[in-house]
Every structure is written in structure tokens, then in C-alpha cells.
Motif scaffolding. Structure first.
Motif, PDB file in Angstrom:
ATOM      1  N   HIS A   1       1.355  -0.433   0.181  1.00  0.00           N
ATOM      2  CA  HIS A   1       0.009   0.148  -0.312  1.00  0.00           C
ATOM      3  C   HIS A   1       0.761   0.774  -0.061  1.00  0.00           C
ATOM      4  O   HIS A   1       1.761   1.346   0.859  1.00  0.00           O
ATOM      5  N   ARG A   2       0.566   2.339  -1.070  1.00  0.00           N
ATOM      6  CA  ARG A   2       1.786   3.239  -0.983  1.00  0.00           C
ATOM      7  C   ARG A   2       0.812   4.181  -1.049  1.00  0.00           C
ATOM      8  O   ARG A   2       0.143   4.886  -1.320  1.00  0.00           O
ATOM      9  N   LYS A   3       1.191   5.449  -0.275  1.00  0.00           N
ATOM     10  CA  LYS A   3       0.369   6.621   0.923  1.00  0.00           C
ATOM     11  C   LYS A   3       0.966   7.569  -0.296  1.00  0.00           C
ATOM     12  O   LYS A   3       1.876   8.065  -0.871  1.00  0.00           O
ATOM     13  N   ALA A   4       0.018   8.690  -0.802  1.00  0.00           N
ATOM     14  CA  ALA A   4       0.137   9.626  -1.648  1.00  0.00           C
ATOM     15  C   ALA A   4       1.732  10.469  -1.154  1.00  0.00           C
ATOM     16  O   ALA A   4       0.879  10.648   0.150  1.00  0.00           O
ATOM     17  N   ARG A   5       2.513  10.999  -0.931  1.00  0.00           N
ATOM     18  CA  ARG A   5       3.454  11.869  -0.397  1.00  0.00           C
ATOM     19  C   ARG A   5       3.223  13.685  -0.637  1.00  0.00           C
ATOM     20  O   ARG A   5       3.673  14.387  -0.287  1.00  0.00           O
ATOM     21  N   ARG A   6       2.658  13.864  -2.277  1.00  0.00           N
ATOM     22  CA  ARG A   6       2.006  15.213  -2.520  1.00  0.00           C
ATOM     23  C   ARG A   6      -0.177  14.961  -2.920  1.00  0.00           C
ATOM     24  O   ARG A   6      -0.361  13.939  -2.856  1.00  0.00           O
ATOM     25  N   ALA A   7       0.675  15.881  -2.845  1.00  0.00           N
ATOM     26  CA  ALA A   7      -1.002  16.393  -3.326  1.00  0.00           C
ATOM     27  C   ALA A   7      -1.568  15.945  -4.580  1.00  0.00           C
ATOM     28  O   ALA A   7      -2.914  15.253  -4.950  1.00  0.00           O
ATOM     29  N   GLU A   8      -0.959  16.492  -5.549  1.00  0.00           N
ATOM     30  CA  GLU A   8      -1.166  15.430  -7.075  1.00  0.00           C
ATOM     31  C   GLU A   8      -1.334  14.371  -7.099  1.00  0.00           C
ATOM     32  O   GLU A   8      -1.908  13.923  -7.847  1.00  0.00           O
ATOM     33  N   GLU A   9      -0.395  13.227  -5.798  1.00  0.00           N
ATOM     34  CA  GLU A   9      -0.472  11.705  -6.107  1.00  0.00           C
ATOM     35  C   GLU A   9      -1.786  11.343  -5.723  1.00  0.00           C
ATOM     36  O   GLU A   9      -2.270  11.443  -5.042  1.00  0.00           O
ATOM     37  N   GLN A  10      -1.522  10.399  -5.905  1.00  0.00           N
ATOM     38  CA  GLN A  10      -2.706   8.784  -5.613  1.00  0.00           C
ATOM     39  C   GLN A  10      -2.252   7.980  -4.379  1.00  0.00           C
ATOM     40  O   GLN A  10      -1.101   7.299  -5.221  1.00  0.00           O
ATOM     41  N   SER A  11      -2.432   7.539  -3.663  1.00  0.00           N
ATOM     42  CA  SER A  11      -2.668   6.274  -2.957  1.00  0.00           C
ATOM     43  C   SER A  11      -2.661   5.193  -3.774  1.00  0.00           C
ATOM     44  O   SER A  11      -4.089   5.399  -4.409  1.00  0.00           O
ATOM     45  N   GLN A  12      -2.330   4.233  -3.350  1.00  0.00           N
ATOM     46  CA  GLN A  12      -2.461   3.065  -4.666  1.00  0.00           C
ATOM     47  C   GLN A  12      -2.251   1.959  -4.098  1.00  0.00           C
ATOM     48  O   GLN A  12      -0.702   1.609  -3.489  1.00  0.00           O
ATOM     49  N   ILE A  13      -2.229   0.678  -4.504  1.00  0.00           N
ATOM     50  CA  ILE A  13      -2.084  -0.813  -4.045  1.00  0.00           C
ATOM     51  C   ILE A  13      -1.315  -1.506  -4.755  1.00  0.00           C
ATOM     52  O   ILE A  13      -1.691  -1.365  -5.981  1.00  0.00           O
ATOM     53  N   MET A  14      -0.119  -0.886  -4.784  1.00  0.00           N
ATOM     54  CA  MET A  14       1.457  -1.907  -5.630  1.00  0.00           C
ATOM     55  C   MET A  14       1.223  -3.411  -5.753  1.00  0.00           C
ATOM     56  O   MET A  14       1.106  -3.771  -4.635  1.00  0.00           O
ATOM     57  N   GLU A  15       1.322  -3.531  -6.236  1.00  0.00           N
ATOM     58  CA  GLU A  15       2.178  -5.549  -6.637  1.00  0.00           C
ATOM     59  C   GLU A  15       3.120  -5.569  -7.215  1.00  0.00           C
ATOM     60  O   GLU A  15       3.793  -5.215  -8.281  1.00  0.00           O
ATOM     61  N   MET A  16       4.365  -6.183  -6.155  1.00  0.00           N
ATOM     62  CA  MET A  16       5.614  -6.124  -6.679  1.00  0.00           C
ATOM     63  C   MET A  16       6.136  -8.126  -5.888  1.00  0.00           C
ATOM     64  O   MET A  16       5.549  -8.188  -5.029  1.00  0.00           O
ATOM     65  N   PRO A  17       7.115  -8.291  -6.929  1.00  0.00           N
ATOM     66  CA  PRO A  17       7.951  -9.559  -6.563  1.00  0.00           C
ATOM     67  C   PRO A  17       8.239  -9.550  -5.371  1.00  0.00           C
ATOM     68  O   PRO A  17       9.185  -8.609  -5.178  1.00  0.00           O
TER      69      PRO A  17
END
Length: 139
Positions: free
Chosen positions: A70-86
Motif C-alpha cells: 500500500h503506497r501512500k500519496a506523498r504530494r497532493a497531486e499524487e494518488q494512493s495506490q496498492i502496488m503489486e511487486m515480487p
């Protein structure tokens, strides 16, 4: 007055603990090798090694052991997202694929005939146990 002198404890479990932590694990696989997962949830799947962690003895393989972060938005224009990674798996759970047959194989090392002139020593090459063919380096 007596002077206090602190002495390092050289014996027991605290002796040379930093040296133990910095030891590197020997791994027969390197970055760029194609391997097959032999144990775990992704057993039977094949992939290319993306990264090797020599201190922990783990490898990250493309498309294997996918986890969600789970990646939190760091700036106002960014969007939080759920990333899939190995995520990394232990190197003992993977086997290198034979270049001739494509089957999993163990590895032997053999000194190369011509050797490495710059290093003034004989270069070691990896040999597949099943077929006897040399496995090229893919760095």
C-alpha cells in the motif's frame, strides 16, 4: 583515584558480531539467470532473476511471490495506490535451468582453459550437471 577502563568482551556470543552480520552467502545463481521455483506457493513456475541479496541469501524473481504494498500519496497531486511487486525468496528454493534441455539442474564449477589474463588466474565457469554444458553469465 583509580581510572575506569572499559574493555570489550571478546568471548561469548557477542564476539565479532559485526563480522558475522557482514558475511555473504555463496549462491550458485546470479542476476539474469532463468530459474524454476521448486518449493512453496509458486512451485513449478519459471522466471528471470531480477536481484540477488548476498547477505540474506535471497533472490527476487520476475513474476514469482507477488505481494501487495500500500503506497501512500506523498504530494497532493499524487494518488494512493496498492502496488503489486515480487518479494524475495530463498535461493535454496530455486534451481537453475539447463540451457540444453530446459530442465532444472545442479551446478558444478570448472576452471576455464584460457583463463582470465587480466586477473592472472584461471576463470571459473559454471557447468550444468545434467547435460555437461557451460552456463553463460547473464549480467
Amino acid at each position: 583515584m583509580r581510572r575506569l577502563v572499559q574493555r570489550k568482551k571478546e568471548s561469548g556470543r557477542y564476539a565479532r558480531r559485526h563480522e558475522r552480520k557482514s558475511e555473504r552467502v555463496f549462491m550458485p545463481v546470479t542476476k539474469g539467470d532463468t530459474v524454476r521455483v521448486m518449493r512453496g506457493e509458486d512451485a513449478g513456475k519459471e522466471g528471470k532473476i531480477l536481484r540477488v541479496f548476498t547477505k540474506t541469501g535471497r533472490v527476487t524473481i520476475e513474476g514469482i511471490n507477488i505481494v501487495k504494498r500500500h503506497r501512500k500519496a506523498r504530494r497532493a497531486e499524487e494518488q494512493s495506490q496498492i502496488m503489486e511487486m515480487p518479494a524475495p525468496v530463498h535461493h535454496s528454493n530455486v534451481m537453475l535451468l539447463d540451457p540444453k534441455s530446459g530442465a532444472p539442474t545442479r551446478i558444478r564449477r570448472r576452471s576455464d582453459e584460457e583463463g582470465d589474463a587480466r586477473a592472472r588466474r584461471r576463470a571459473k565457469e559454471r557447468i550444468a550437471v545434467k547435460s555437461g554444458d557451460a552456463i553463460p553469465r547473464n549480467r
